[in-house]
Design a protein around this motif. Sequence first.
Motif, short mmCIF file in Angstrom:
data_model
loop_
_atom_site.label_atom_id
_atom_site.label_comp_id
_atom_site.label_asym_id
_atom_site.label_seq_id
_atom_site.Cartn_x
_atom_site.Cartn_y
_atom_site.Cartn_z
N THR A 159 -7.42 6.68 5.37
CA THR A 159 -7.52 7.51 6.66
C THR A 159 -8.56 8.34 6.49
O THR A 159 -9.46 8.63 7.53
CB THR A 159 -6.43 8.18 6.86
N MET A 190 0.81 -1.11 0.03
CA MET A 190 0.00 -0.12 0.13
C MET A 190 0.80 1.30 -0.07
O MET A 190 1.79 1.37 0.74
CB MET A 190 -0.99 -0.05 1.29
N GLU A 213 -7.37 1.96 -2.51
CA GLU A 213 -6.97 2.03 -1.18
C GLU A 213 -5.53 1.08 -1.15
O GLU A 213 -5.08 0.96 0.06
CB GLU A 213 -8.03 1.64 -0.12
N ASP A 214 -5.22 0.28 -1.89
CA ASP A 214 -3.92 -0.81 -2.01
C ASP A 214 -2.92 -0.16 -2.56
O ASP A 214 -2.06 0.50 -1.86
CB ASP A 214 -4.41 -1.92 -2.41
N LYS A 253 -2.91 4.94 1.61
CA LYS A 253 -3.04 4.96 3.15
C LYS A 253 -3.69 6.36 3.46
O LYS A 253 -4.69 6.13 4.37
CB LYS A 253 -1.76 4.68 3.78
N HIS A 313 1.87 5.46 0.20
CA HIS A 313 1.45 6.55 1.12
C HIS A 313 0.43 7.27 0.83
O HIS A 313 -0.60 7.46 1.70
CB HIS A 313 2.86 7.22 1.28
#
Length: 216
Positions: free
Chosen positions: A10, A1, A37-38, A6, A3
């Motif tokens: 969030t 994943m 999201e990966d 991630k 930055h």
Amino acid sequence: MGHFNKYLVTMRENKLYSQGALAKALNVHRNTQANYEDDRDPPLDYLLNFCKELDISFVQILSKRIESSSITDGAKRKALEELSYQGSKFKSSDSQNNKNTSDNTLEKLLSNQSSNFQSYEVSNDLFKPMPKGSIVLCDTLDKEITSNCLYGFSNPLTNEFTIARVELTGSSLVMCFDNPAQENRVFMLEGGEMERNIILQTLGLVGKAKFSLGKL
């Protein structure tokens, strides 16, 4: 994943969206949402819709994307300077961006109906996305059970505050914790809406969880 990927996770979790709920809201397949999201780079139209749905500044998202890119530091600085917002250079860090987003959203919620919203500190690790110590804002006047929404519960005996996703079927009420280590709690309904309301009251339903500030 990556930055940036991630960071998208969030932002989604801060606004209390499940992965499936956000995929539905943005009209993309859940697998596509999972890929974004990966490690997959989301296209521009997705990011625009993402910002609109979560009420996030597009400048903030685009700046984070630039910061996470593999271009040279000089190119990053130039690009960020050109994204100046309201006459000032846009400079960000993870903590400052998250804090600004939380503060702005919290201020907006409280200014709308300040008497309705109460903040609670999560007392346990039952709901994995919001561990013990997380601060959650709940609307105490919104207790209508809606699919894919999160709710706060304050145990009437212990005052322990728990977050759970609630699912209703014709014969059961389920508290879902999205946690492999924690079994969901299933309550069979035989008395219809009246029994459902009694169960929710006994469980200490506070209201719909509107926003997470993370751990303070």
